[in-house]
Design a protein around this motif. Sequence first.
Motif, PDB file in Angstrom:
ATOM      1  N   PRO A 158      -0.407   8.039   4.816  1.00  0.00           N
ATOM      2  CA  PRO A 158       0.184   7.247   5.904  1.00  0.00           C
ATOM      3  C   PRO A 158       1.580   6.727   5.574  1.00  0.00           C
ATOM      4  O   PRO A 158       2.408   6.571   6.482  1.00  0.00           O
ATOM      5  CB  PRO A 158      -0.819   6.105   6.086  1.00  0.00           C
ATOM      6  CG  PRO A 158      -2.125   6.701   5.681  1.00  0.00           C
ATOM      7  CD  PRO A 158      -1.782   7.580   4.511  1.00  0.00           C
ATOM      8  N   MET A 159       1.870   6.459   4.310  1.00  0.00           N
ATOM      9  CA  MET A 159       3.224   6.046   3.930  1.00  0.00           C
ATOM     10  C   MET A 159       4.229   7.142   4.266  1.00  0.00           C
ATOM     11  O   MET A 159       5.321   6.877   4.776  1.00  0.00           O
ATOM     12  CB  MET A 159       3.277   5.747   2.428  1.00  0.00           C
ATOM     13  CG  MET A 159       4.664   5.439   1.898  1.00  0.00           C
ATOM     14  SD  MET A 159       4.667   5.071   0.133  1.00  0.00           S
ATOM     15  CE  MET A 159       4.154   6.651  -0.562  1.00  0.00           C
ATOM     16  N   HIS A 160       3.858   8.400   4.002  1.00  0.00           N
ATOM     17  CA  HIS A 160       4.763   9.514   4.277  1.00  0.00           C
ATOM     18  C   HIS A 160       4.871   9.786   5.782  1.00  0.00           C
ATOM     19  O   HIS A 160       5.919  10.226   6.254  1.00  0.00           O
ATOM     20  CB  HIS A 160       4.290  10.757   3.531  1.00  0.00           C
ATOM     21  CG  HIS A 160       4.216  10.550   2.041  1.00  0.00           C
ATOM     22  ND1 HIS A 160       5.288  10.114   1.311  1.00  0.00           N
ATOM     23  CD2 HIS A 160       3.184  10.690   1.173  1.00  0.00           C
ATOM     24  CE1 HIS A 160       4.933  10.015   0.025  1.00  0.00           C
ATOM     25  NE2 HIS A 160       3.662  10.343  -0.072  1.00  0.00           N
ATOM     26  N   LEU A 161       3.809   9.507   6.528  1.00  0.00           N
ATOM     27  CA  LEU A 161       3.906   9.598   7.986  1.00  0.00           C
ATOM     28  C   LEU A 161       4.985   8.631   8.489  1.00  0.00           C
ATOM     29  O   LEU A 161       5.789   8.978   9.357  1.00  0.00           O
ATOM     30  CB  LEU A 161       2.565   9.259   8.640  1.00  0.00           C
ATOM     31  CG  LEU A 161       1.454  10.310   8.587  1.00  0.00           C
ATOM     32  CD1 LEU A 161       0.173   9.740   9.188  1.00  0.00           C
ATOM     33  CD2 LEU A 161       1.864  11.580   9.327  1.00  0.00           C
ATOM     34  N   CYS A 162       4.998   7.427   7.930  1.00  0.00           N
ATOM     35  CA  CYS A 162       6.021   6.447   8.320  1.00  0.00           C
ATOM     36  C   CYS A 162       7.415   6.968   7.991  1.00  0.00           C
ATOM     37  O   CYS A 162       8.346   6.859   8.805  1.00  0.00           O
ATOM     38  CB  CYS A 162       5.766   5.120   7.607  1.00  0.00           C
ATOM     39  SG  CYS A 162       4.322   4.216   8.192  1.00  0.00           S
ATOM     40  N   SER A 163       7.578   7.541   6.801  1.00  0.00           N
ATOM     41  CA  SER A 163       8.887   8.063   6.404  1.00  0.00           C
ATOM     42  C   SER A 163       9.380   9.117   7.376  1.00  0.00           C
ATOM     43  O   SER A 163      10.576   9.205   7.666  1.00  0.00           O
ATOM     44  CB  SER A 163       8.806   8.667   4.996  1.00  0.00           C
ATOM     45  OG  SER A 163       8.545   7.684   4.019  1.00  0.00           O
ATOM     46  N   ALA A 164       8.459   9.920   7.887  1.00  0.00           N
ATOM     47  CA  ALA A 164       8.831  11.066   8.717  1.00  0.00           C
ATOM     48  C   ALA A 164       9.151  10.709  10.156  1.00  0.00           C
ATOM     49  O   ALA A 164       9.641  11.553  10.908  1.00  0.00           O
ATOM     50  CB  ALA A 164       7.715  12.113   8.691  1.00  0.00           C
ATOM     51  N   VAL A 165       8.880   9.456  10.571  1.00  0.00           N
ATOM     52  CA  VAL A 165       9.228   9.027  11.923  1.00  0.00           C
ATOM     53  C   VAL A 165      10.012   7.718  11.904  1.00  0.00           C
ATOM     54  O   VAL A 165      10.168   7.056  12.931  1.00  0.00           O
ATOM     55  CB  VAL A 165       7.970   8.883  12.822  1.00  0.00           C
ATOM     56  CG1 VAL A 165       7.323  10.237  13.076  1.00  0.00           C
ATOM     57  CG2 VAL A 165       6.972   7.890  12.228  1.00  0.00           C
ATOM     58  N   ASP A 166      10.506   7.343  10.725  1.00  0.00           N
ATOM     59  CA  ASP A 166      11.300   6.113  10.557  1.00  0.00           C
ATOM     60  C   ASP A 166      10.548   4.867  11.000  1.00  0.00           C
ATOM     61  O   ASP A 166      11.127   3.941  11.591  1.00  0.00           O
ATOM     62  CB  ASP A 166      12.633   6.217  11.309  1.00  0.00           C
ATOM     63  CG  ASP A 166      13.579   7.224  10.666  1.00  0.00           C
ATOM     64  OD1 ASP A 166      13.413   7.499   9.465  1.00  0.00           O
ATOM     65  OD2 ASP A 166      14.476   7.724  11.368  1.00  0.00           O
ATOM     66  N   ALA A 167       9.262   4.822  10.710  1.00  0.00           N
ATOM     67  CA  ALA A 167       8.455   3.651  11.061  1.00  0.00           C
ATOM     68  C   ALA A 167       8.569   2.596   9.960  1.00  0.00           C
ATOM     69  O   ALA A 167       8.627   2.931   8.776  1.00  0.00           O
ATOM     70  CB  ALA A 167       6.993   4.058  11.236  1.00  0.00           C
ATOM     71  N   PRO A 168       8.607   1.312  10.309  1.00  0.00           N
ATOM     72  CA  PRO A 168       8.662   0.263   9.285  1.00  0.00           C
ATOM     73  C   PRO A 168       7.397   0.292   8.437  1.00  0.00           C
ATOM     74  O   PRO A 168       6.291   0.464   8.962  1.00  0.00           O
ATOM     75  CB  PRO A 168       8.756  -1.030  10.105  1.00  0.00           C
ATOM     76  CG  PRO A 168       8.132  -0.684  11.424  1.00  0.00           C
ATOM     77  CD  PRO A 168       8.488   0.756  11.677  1.00  0.00           C
ATOM     78  N   VAL A 169       7.547   0.114   7.131  1.00  0.00           N
ATOM     79  CA  VAL A 169       6.382   0.279   6.263  1.00  0.00           C
ATOM     80  C   VAL A 169       6.440  -0.650   5.066  1.00  0.00           C
ATOM     81  O   VAL A 169       7.510  -0.906   4.499  1.00  0.00           O
ATOM     82  CB  VAL A 169       6.259   1.751   5.784  1.00  0.00           C
ATOM     83  CG1 VAL A 169       7.471   2.175   4.967  1.00  0.00           C
ATOM     84  CG2 VAL A 169       4.979   1.984   5.003  1.00  0.00           C
ATOM     85  N   THR A 170       5.278  -1.177   4.729  1.00  0.00           N
ATOM     86  CA  THR A 170       5.077  -1.907   3.483  1.00  0.00           C
ATOM     87  C   THR A 170       4.044  -1.132   2.691  1.00  0.00           C
ATOM     88  O   THR A 170       2.891  -1.009   3.122  1.00  0.00           O
ATOM     89  CB  THR A 170       4.582  -3.344   3.737  1.00  0.00           C
ATOM     90  OG1 THR A 170       5.573  -4.051   4.489  1.00  0.00           O
ATOM     91  CG2 THR A 170       4.319  -4.067   2.429  1.00  0.00           C
ATOM     92  N   ALA A 171       4.461  -0.579   1.562  1.00  0.00           N
ATOM     93  CA  ALA A 171       3.598   0.290   0.762  1.00  0.00           C
ATOM     94  C   ALA A 171       3.118  -0.449  -0.476  1.00  0.00           C
ATOM     95  O   ALA A 171       3.921  -0.961  -1.258  1.00  0.00           O
ATOM     96  CB  ALA A 171       4.354   1.557   0.364  1.00  0.00           C
ATOM     97  N   VAL A 172       1.808  -0.483  -0.653  1.00  0.00           N
ATOM     98  CA  VAL A 172       1.201  -1.149  -1.797  1.00  0.00           C
ATOM     99  C   VAL A 172       0.960  -0.118  -2.902  1.00  0.00           C
ATOM    100  O   VAL A 172       0.229   0.858  -2.702  1.00  0.00           O
ATOM    101  CB  VAL A 172      -0.124  -1.823  -1.408  1.00  0.00           C
ATOM    102  CG1 VAL A 172      -0.710  -2.575  -2.593  1.00  0.00           C
ATOM    103  CG2 VAL A 172       0.077  -2.765  -0.227  1.00  0.00           C
ATOM    104  N   PHE A 173       1.600  -0.335  -4.039  1.00  0.00           N
ATOM    105  CA  PHE A 173       1.421   0.544  -5.195  1.00  0.00           C
ATOM    106  C   PHE A 173       0.547  -0.181  -6.212  1.00  0.00           C
ATOM    107  O   PHE A 173       0.980  -1.176  -6.804  1.00  0.00           O
ATOM    108  CB  PHE A 173       2.767   0.904  -5.818  1.00  0.00           C
ATOM    109  CG  PHE A 173       3.501   2.009  -5.103  1.00  0.00           C
ATOM    110  CD1 PHE A 173       3.630   3.260  -5.678  1.00  0.00           C
ATOM    111  CD2 PHE A 173       4.058   1.786  -3.851  1.00  0.00           C
ATOM    112  CE1 PHE A 173       4.298   4.278  -5.019  1.00  0.00           C
ATOM    113  CE2 PHE A 173       4.734   2.791  -3.182  1.00  0.00           C
ATOM    114  CZ  PHE A 173       4.851   4.054  -3.761  1.00  0.00           C
TER     115      PHE A 173
END
Length: 355
Positions: free
Chosen positions: A279-294
């Motif tokens: 889902p993080m990469h889905l956000c990257s591919a449509v310029d969606a705002p994202v908070t990614a927990v590592f």
Amino acid sequence: MPTVPPATLLIQTAFIGDVILMTALLEYLHHTEPATPVDVLVRRGNESLVAGHPHVRHVLIWDKKHRKYAALWDLLRQIRAAHYGRVVTLQRFASTGFLTAFSRAPERVGFSKNPLSGFFTRRVPHAIGDGTHEVERNLRLLNEELGMKNEELTDASNSSFFIAHSSLRAASKPRLYPSAADEATAAAYAAGPYVCVAPTSVWFTKQYPEEKWLELLAALPSGLRVLLLGGPPDVAACERLAAASGRAGVENLSGKLGLLASAALMRGAVMNYVNDSAPMHLCSAVDAPVTAVFCSTVPAFGFGPLSPISFVVETKEKLACKPCGLHGHGACPLGHFRCAHSIEVGQLLESMISG
């Protein structure tokens, strides 16, 4: 009538996120070789990501669960019959190296770590952990200069060369194209301000714990709807989270939306909370705002978010055991899972304020 150049085949039969990151190469080829037809080879289950992609001519599918190796031979015959001018494998495994090495394409490109790279016409180094993003690593398969650091480009060439390459690198980011049907599906759930939460991961140590997600749901502003996203295997976990939250306006959409419809929905969210996962990469591919927990992994591996509004959240503790591996584990190797449990929910909320 202009002659159509021989087609290029891009091979990426790994997981969803890997295919999404591969789409940056489609953007690059569209900018640099718009007349060259491009086909892609993916594993069965991932074809929906690129089936309607405007820069893809044909999608080849490898069914790894049914007649895996017989299907590989069938693919080789299909690839040879297509007379590709260039075959590029983005993977470092023998199976895709086999398809590339024996494709009979004049250009056979892959990473030098592939066990069959000796049969390639061009081999590219692949290093993980130095902060280089996977997109940059992949782009080097098509143009090694794109993998050079800015200072190397400046030292090696004049300013116009540097500007051209920097611009191309910026344009060559992952991109997905939801269809009108995907957009309509997403629109049905997009009323009012909402956040999307994708709480699961294939790997236990890449997944923020359920009790932490419950803390986040309790802390989010009451006026926000919360949409839980995931695939069919995630339905039970998301249902459990929704029920345990006791929060009004939480809707479990896992298993109900395709990947591109999910991407379209995430694009309209106030914020998307995800793990280091697809889902993080889905956000990257449509310029969606994202908070990614590592949790157990680190962005330095090269798989961090690429959206214009992106936040990475990690533990503030200095843990000698983090990272404990490139991918993840079924359980914390040391039994404490501090890399996840020590991440405070307030860190996630800060990104919404900043964004």
